[in-house]
Design a protein around this motif. Structure first.
Motif, short mmCIF file in Angstrom:
data_model
loop_
_atom_site.label_atom_id
_atom_site.label_comp_id
_atom_site.label_asym_id
_atom_site.label_seq_id
_atom_site.Cartn_x
_atom_site.Cartn_y
_atom_site.Cartn_z
N ASN A 150 -7.65 -2.70 -19.14
CA ASN A 150 -6.39 -2.23 -18.57
C ASN A 150 -5.61 -3.28 -17.78
O ASN A 150 -4.44 -3.06 -17.47
N VAL A 151 -6.27 -4.37 -17.44
CA VAL A 151 -5.58 -5.42 -16.69
C VAL A 151 -5.57 -6.74 -17.48
O VAL A 151 -4.51 -7.23 -17.87
N PHE A 152 -6.77 -7.25 -17.74
CA PHE A 152 -6.86 -8.56 -18.38
C PHE A 152 -6.21 -8.58 -19.76
O PHE A 152 -5.41 -9.46 -20.08
N LEU A 153 -6.55 -7.58 -20.61
CA LEU A 153 -6.01 -7.57 -21.97
C LEU A 153 -4.50 -7.40 -21.98
O LEU A 153 -3.79 -8.00 -22.81
N LYS A 154 -3.98 -6.60 -21.07
CA LYS A 154 -2.52 -6.40 -21.03
C LYS A 154 -1.82 -7.68 -20.61
O LYS A 154 -0.78 -8.05 -21.17
N LEU A 155 -2.38 -8.38 -19.60
CA LEU A 155 -1.79 -9.65 -19.19
C LEU A 155 -1.88 -10.67 -20.32
O LEU A 155 -0.92 -11.42 -20.58
N LYS A 156 -3.02 -10.70 -21.00
CA LYS A 156 -3.21 -11.63 -22.12
C LYS A 156 -2.24 -11.31 -23.25
O LYS A 156 -1.67 -12.22 -23.88
N TYR A 157 -2.01 -10.02 -23.49
CA TYR A 157 -1.08 -9.60 -24.53
C TYR A 157 0.34 -10.09 -24.22
O TYR A 157 1.02 -10.68 -25.07
N TYR A 158 0.80 -9.84 -23.01
CA TYR A 158 2.16 -10.24 -22.65
C TYR A 158 2.31 -11.76 -22.66
O TYR A 158 3.37 -12.28 -23.05
N HIS A 159 1.27 -12.46 -22.28
CA HIS A 159 1.31 -13.93 -22.36
C HIS A 159 1.42 -14.37 -23.82
O HIS A 159 2.19 -15.30 -24.15
N SER A 160 0.69 -13.70 -24.72
CA SER A 160 0.73 -14.05 -26.14
C SER A 160 2.11 -13.78 -26.73
O SER A 160 2.61 -14.56 -27.55
N VAL A 161 2.73 -12.68 -26.34
CA VAL A 161 4.08 -12.37 -26.82
C VAL A 161 5.06 -13.43 -26.38
O VAL A 161 5.87 -13.93 -27.17
N CYS A 162 4.99 -13.82 -25.10
CA CYS A 162 5.89 -14.86 -24.58
C CYS A 162 5.67 -16.18 -25.29
O CYS A 162 6.64 -16.88 -25.64
N LEU A 163 4.41 -16.53 -25.53
CA LEU A 163 4.09 -17.78 -26.21
C LEU A 163 4.59 -17.75 -27.65
O LEU A 163 5.14 -18.76 -28.14
N THR A 164 4.44 -16.61 -28.33
CA THR A 164 4.93 -16.48 -29.70
C THR A 164 6.43 -16.69 -29.76
O THR A 164 6.95 -17.38 -30.65
N LYS A 165 7.15 -16.10 -28.83
CA LYS A 165 8.61 -16.27 -28.80
C LYS A 165 8.98 -17.73 -28.64
O LYS A 165 9.90 -18.23 -29.30
#
Length: 393
Positions: A150-165
């Motif tokens: 609920n914390v780590f994976l969500k932060l990792k997900y948003y970081h991955s989205v930003c990096l992909t962009k």
């Protein structure tokens, strides 16, 4: 072709075909462009992961670890009169993880082609599955699991989205053309980079691995070929599916060809499930396995293209796969030349596999249709697309 254009084909790893799909594609593309009349040089950072000798089809160079990589590449481009670079790594030449950060840092006028081999959106759409971990058996496992999910994976997900962009923006800005394996990848690209230049995109799928194949009457074998890494290839899902199938078909066997970090865990899982008709073969040339199999099972969470599907289809082996990444529908026409399953529904997968194993007429019909569909990805058709791209940069 009056003057041979010199193509530099870049991949991080030495393209030993047995390593995986991208390496196999790079090796095949080098051979095909050579046969089409181009001068080709392979450029890599690292040797192959298997420690085997790679018999390169052409000159191969390695980026030196202790030198100025930018100077090395600029000098190579000038001295060898490189016309274009095909970057198989999505930003390994220019970008935030590239040899050059910005296109203007590259002084030469060489043309740059980026090849988008993966479906990043498929990864991000299934993020929890790709990066799942089980902490429940550890001390404070429930608390750690809650925090991780609920914390780590969500932060990792948003970081991955930003990096992909950012990565897609770099590709759009820095490369002259962007090759995608499927038209659906263009939509995925626009999803993360709405300002992308549509004129830069070329759709060129991977071409068939084998020159020609004869259909053989498959024996009672179901086949998996791929890296044994559960968070990508879903081998654990396949074993659970097979545990529902095996008791009903005691004369059928499941062959697992490939190796990887999860092989030990999968062998343990097979033992715990009481499976008797599963064989782990490790890294092998899969041709003999294709020739003797009837059904090919892919259980990947995501793929870029899935060359093993077309390899199986070339041999008349009927493919099954989760409908979990967009380009799979370019390969499999559901219930015509293969079977698609609702993503990660293991019961539906088992039911459809049982249905196909029980229906000889359907198997034969789909086997012929699979071979016919594989012709769409013939080398002759796909290499013409590459030549057209290179000649019109």
């Amino acid at each position: 072709m009056a003057t041979k254009k010199h193509v530099l084909l870049y991949n991080s790893n030495e393209p030993l075909p047995q390593q995986g799909g991208m390496e196999r594609v790079t090796d095949l593309l080098a051979k095909a462009l050579l046969n089409a009349g181009y001068k080709v040089t392979l450029l890599c950072k690292y040797p192959n992961r298997l420690g085997k000798i790679y018999n390169a089809p052409t000159d191969i160079l390695y980026i030196p670890e202790d030198e100025d990589n930018q100077y090395f590449l600029e000098t190579l481009i000038i001295e060898c009169n490189i016309y274009c670079i095909i970057d198989q790594t999505e930003g390994g030449i220019v970008g935030r993880f590239g040899i050059f950060r910005y296109r203007e840092d590259l002084k030469s006028k060489v043309k740059l082609i980026a090849v988008q081999h993966s479906s990043t959106r498929a990864v991000l759409d299934n993020y929890n599955l790709v990066f799942t971990k089980d902490f429940t058996q550890t001390r404070w496992g429930t608390v750690i699991q809650f925090f991780y999910n609920n914390v780590f994976l969500k932060l990792k997900y948003y970081h991955s989205v930003c990096l992909t962009k950012k990565l897609y923006d770099d590709l759009n800005t820095s490369y002259d053309r962007i090759v995608t394996l499927s038209s659906s990848f263009i939509d995925d690209f626009y999803y993360y980079c709405p300002k992308a230049d549509r004129t830069k995109f070329f759709i060129i799928p991977n071409f068939n691995t084998f020159e020609s194949c004869e259909r053989t009457i498959g024996q009672k074998y179901v086949l998996f070929v791929g890296r044994l890494r559960n968070c990508v290839k879903g081998g654990d899902k396949l074993l659970r599916i097979w545990s529902e199938v095996e008791p009903l078909f005691p004369d059928w066997r499941l062959d697992i060809v490939g190796d990887g970090e999860d092989r030990g865990a999968l062998e343990t899982q097979a033992g715990n499930l009481g499976l008797k008709h599963v064989t782990f073969h490790g890294f092998q040339n899969p041709v003999l396995f294709y020739q003797r199999s009837r059904i090919f099972c892919m259980t990947s969470i995501y793929e870029g293209f899935g060359m093993v599907l077309t390899e199986a289809m070339q041999h008349g082996v009927v493919p099954m796969a989760f409908n979990s990444y967009s380009s799979v529908k370019d390969i499999i026409d559901d219930n015509i030349n293969g079977i698609l399953v609702k993503p990660f529904d293991e019961k539906e997968y088992a039911d459809k596999l049982i249905g196909l194993m029980n229906d000889e007429e359907k198997y034969i019909e789909m086997s012929y249709a699979a071979m016919l569909k594989s012709a769409v990805f013939s080398k002759e058709i796909i290499v013409k697309k590459w030549c057209n791209l290179i000649e019109n940069l």
